[in-house]
Design a protein around this motif. Structure first.
Motif, PDB file in Angstrom:
ATOM      1  N   ALA A 132       3.478  -6.648   2.498  1.00  0.00           N
ATOM      2  CA  ALA A 132       2.842  -7.868   2.996  1.00  0.00           C
ATOM      3  C   ALA A 132       1.663  -7.548   3.901  1.00  0.00           C
ATOM      4  O   ALA A 132       0.607  -8.202   3.828  1.00  0.00           O
ATOM      5  CB  ALA A 132       3.867  -8.720   3.742  1.00  0.00           C
ATOM      6  N   ALA A 133       1.819  -6.553   4.755  1.00  0.00           N
ATOM      7  CA  ALA A 133       0.747  -6.186   5.684  1.00  0.00           C
ATOM      8  C   ALA A 133      -0.491  -5.713   4.929  1.00  0.00           C
ATOM      9  O   ALA A 133      -1.624  -6.040   5.303  1.00  0.00           O
ATOM     10  CB  ALA A 133       1.239  -5.110   6.646  1.00  0.00           C
ATOM     11  N   ILE A 134      -0.276  -4.950   3.845  1.00  0.00           N
ATOM     12  CA  ILE A 134      -1.405  -4.493   3.021  1.00  0.00           C
ATOM     13  C   ILE A 134      -2.026  -5.669   2.282  1.00  0.00           C
ATOM     14  O   ILE A 134      -3.242  -5.899   2.320  1.00  0.00           O
ATOM     15  CB  ILE A 134      -0.931  -3.418   2.019  1.00  0.00           C
ATOM     16  N   GLN A 135      -1.189  -6.447   1.603  1.00  0.00           N
ATOM     17  CA  GLN A 135      -1.671  -7.542   0.758  1.00  0.00           C
ATOM     18  C   GLN A 135      -2.407  -8.611   1.561  1.00  0.00           C
ATOM     19  O   GLN A 135      -3.406  -9.166   1.103  1.00  0.00           O
ATOM     20  CB  GLN A 135      -0.490  -8.164   0.010  1.00  0.00           C
ATOM     21  N   LEU A 159       1.864   3.161  -0.462  1.00  0.00           N
ATOM     22  CA  LEU A 159       1.980   1.880  -1.155  1.00  0.00           C
ATOM     23  C   LEU A 159       0.623   1.251  -1.444  1.00  0.00           C
ATOM     24  O   LEU A 159       0.548   0.071  -1.797  1.00  0.00           O
ATOM     25  CB  LEU A 159       2.857   0.925  -0.349  1.00  0.00           C
ATOM     26  N   GLY A 160      -0.446   2.029  -1.286  1.00  0.00           N
ATOM     27  CA  GLY A 160      -1.751   1.558  -1.721  1.00  0.00           C
ATOM     28  C   GLY A 160      -2.683   1.098  -0.630  1.00  0.00           C
ATOM     29  O   GLY A 160      -3.807   0.655  -0.922  1.00  0.00           O
ATOM     30  N   GLY A 161      -2.291   1.180   0.630  1.00  0.00           N
ATOM     31  CA  GLY A 161      -3.163   0.791   1.724  1.00  0.00           C
ATOM     32  C   GLY A 161      -3.912   1.976   2.297  1.00  0.00           C
ATOM     33  O   GLY A 161      -3.729   3.119   1.867  1.00  0.00           O
ATOM     34  N   LYS A 162      -4.749   1.702   3.289  1.00  0.00           N
ATOM     35  CA  LYS A 162      -5.429   2.780   3.990  1.00  0.00           C
ATOM     36  C   LYS A 162      -4.432   3.486   4.899  1.00  0.00           C
ATOM     37  O   LYS A 162      -3.502   2.861   5.430  1.00  0.00           O
ATOM     38  CB  LYS A 162      -6.586   2.222   4.821  1.00  0.00           C
ATOM     39  N   ALA A 163      -4.626   4.791   5.086  1.00  0.00           N
ATOM     40  CA  ALA A 163      -3.711   5.568   5.928  1.00  0.00           C
ATOM     41  C   ALA A 163      -3.544   4.897   7.289  1.00  0.00           C
ATOM     42  O   ALA A 163      -4.516   4.700   8.023  1.00  0.00           O
ATOM     43  CB  ALA A 163      -4.230   6.988   6.092  1.00  0.00           C
ATOM     44  N   THR A 164      -2.315   4.505   7.598  1.00  0.00           N
ATOM     45  CA  THR A 164      -2.013   3.772   8.831  1.00  0.00           C
ATOM     46  C   THR A 164      -0.665   4.235   9.359  1.00  0.00           C
ATOM     47  O   THR A 164       0.340   4.161   8.638  1.00  0.00           O
ATOM     48  CB  THR A 164      -1.934   2.257   8.567  1.00  0.00           C
TER      49      THR A 164
END
Length: 429
Positions: free
Chosen positions: A90-93, A293-298
């Motif tokens: 959810a945070a990525i999307q 999961l496809g987001g920027k490194a965080t």
């Protein structure tokens, strides 16, 4: 015709127990708000691939425990077995990770396990996640938050904190290789479950409940010897911050957690009051999961607490139970016109005193039987309307807990008079 029953391991929570749940939930939400965490509400069903990519395909959860099914479009969906993966998705999307985030969620999770006390197939968790902070002060904050929660719930003397660092992914890979080599030479000494894990998830052997396996591990390679310098320094800082705040802990070098996404700090709060299901809260860092999961490194860190287990613990240790909900006012009305008049009057009363708990008697019955029910309700006062009272625009107020006499008051003056009686009852108790 056979009676339909609940699915095994998916239990009803009855009104006699829900006050414990409500107290826990309200305490948690208030505490998290005070620390700056905002609530996010997540779907119960996600794409199966989400959990395979996050939890790990060779974990027990993905291999044996998930409730997965194909929907009408042929997509594989899964009832969530844990909350972190969905929160990260959810945070990525939703584009929430451009700034550091503190979030929490609550709700049911699902795993096909053997039902037992403290372990069900539908169980409830409250999860807390923090994104965007790589420094160990956020690790300490989450642990301090949980320590404060135990004090608020009255169970702080019945839980202990276990800590470990499992290092970077490279450090863990190097340790895994050394552990597999060492255990493979002693394979016949391992229990059956550990032998299976040796091929798929060897670090989980460290968490084996078999005493012979635990004795064997005393001489196994030590994860601490493989940690990278950054992980060592960060873990030392977490311990230093906890020491400064007076939080006691034990360093457990065999604590690894059961999900593949963890790194660096991991922790568990455990109790000896619940038998085998002793972990009531657990979590750790997962700095690579967002990118995985496809987001920027965080960087990220979080924990989940088991609501069923915490409620069991609160009950087991005799922590202060929530006060049972009881009515303030019980309305007794005999006669059609009396019931109509009383109903309008108490709706006006609820508007004037919205915090008041008012039970309107329904289903008919004699004056005597209704008054008995009023007494059993625990209410401070019975509001009585008969046909004569309705015609005169008045109601009888009968104190049920004190020594006062029944009085008659105009329906327009109910709020002030009822409030006085209820306050006297609260003061007396």
């Amino acid at each position: 015709m056979t009676t339909i029953k609940a699915i095994r391991g998916m239990n009803d929570i009855l009104p006699e127990h829900t006050p414990y749940w409500q107290r826990l939930e309200s305490t948690v939400s208030g505490l998290l708000a005070s620390y700056g965490y905002g609530e996010i509400r997540l779907p119960i069903v996600e794409h199966t691939e989400l959990f395979k990519r996050s939890i790990g395909e060779v974990t027990d959860i993905v291999e044996k425990e998930m409730y997965s099914f194909d929907d009408r479009n042929g997509e594989s969906l899964t009832l969530r077995p844990e909350g972190t993966a969905g929160c990260v998705r959810a945070a990525i999307q939703q584009g929430l990770l451009s700034v550091p985030q503190r979030m929490w969620y609550a709700g049911p999770m699902f795993r096909y396990e053997r039902p037992q006390k403290g372990r069900q197939r539908q169980f409830h968790q409250i999860g807390v996640e923090a994104f965007g902070t790589a420094t160990p002060d956020i690790d300490a904050e989450l642990i301090l938050l949980t320590a404060r929660l135990w004090r608020l719930l009255g169970i702080d003397q019945h839980v202990t904190l276990e800590l470990n660092s499992i290092g970077s992914s490279q450090a863990r890979a190097d340790y895994r290789a050394a552990l597999v080599t060492w255990l493979s030479e002693r394979r016949e000494q391992l229990d059956e479950d550990s032998q299976r894990r040796l091929e798929s998830n060897p670090l989980r052997i460290l968490d084996s409940k078999n005493p012979d396996t635990q004795a064997l591990l005393d001489n196994a390679p030590n994860l601490a010897d493989f940690l990278d310098e950054e992980s060592v320094a960060d873990f030392a800082r977490v311990c230093d911050l906890l020491d400064a705040c007076g939080v006691s802990y034990t360093i457990n070098r065999r604590l690894v957690r059961g999900l593949d996404y963890y790194n660096k700090t991991v922790f568990e709060w455990v109790t000896s009051e619940l038998g085998a299901q002793g972990t009531v809260c657990a979590g750790g860092r997962y700095d690579g999961l967002v990118e995985q999961l496809g987001g920027k490194a965080t960087p990220g860190i979080g924990f989940a607490m088991g609501v069923e287990r915490l409620v069991l613990l609160i009950e087991a240790v005799g922590a202060q139970a929530p006060a049972p909900e009881r009515a303030d006012v019980y309305v007794v009305a005999v006669g059609d016109n009396a019931h109509r008049t009383a109903l309008a009057a108490i709706e006006a009363l609820r508007t004037a005193l919205p915090e008041l708990r008012v039970i309107q008697h329904v289903g008919g019955g004699s004056f005597k039987s209704q008054l008995k029910k009023a007494d059993k309700s625990g209410a401070a006062v019975a509001l009585i309307v008969g046909e004569d009272e309705a015609a005169a625009g008045v109601a009888g107020l009968k104190p049920l807990r004190g020594q006062g006499e029944q009085t008659q008051v105009a329906l327009g003056d109910l709020a002030e008079n009822v409030s006085n009686i209820v306050m006297q009852d609260i003061t007396a108790t």
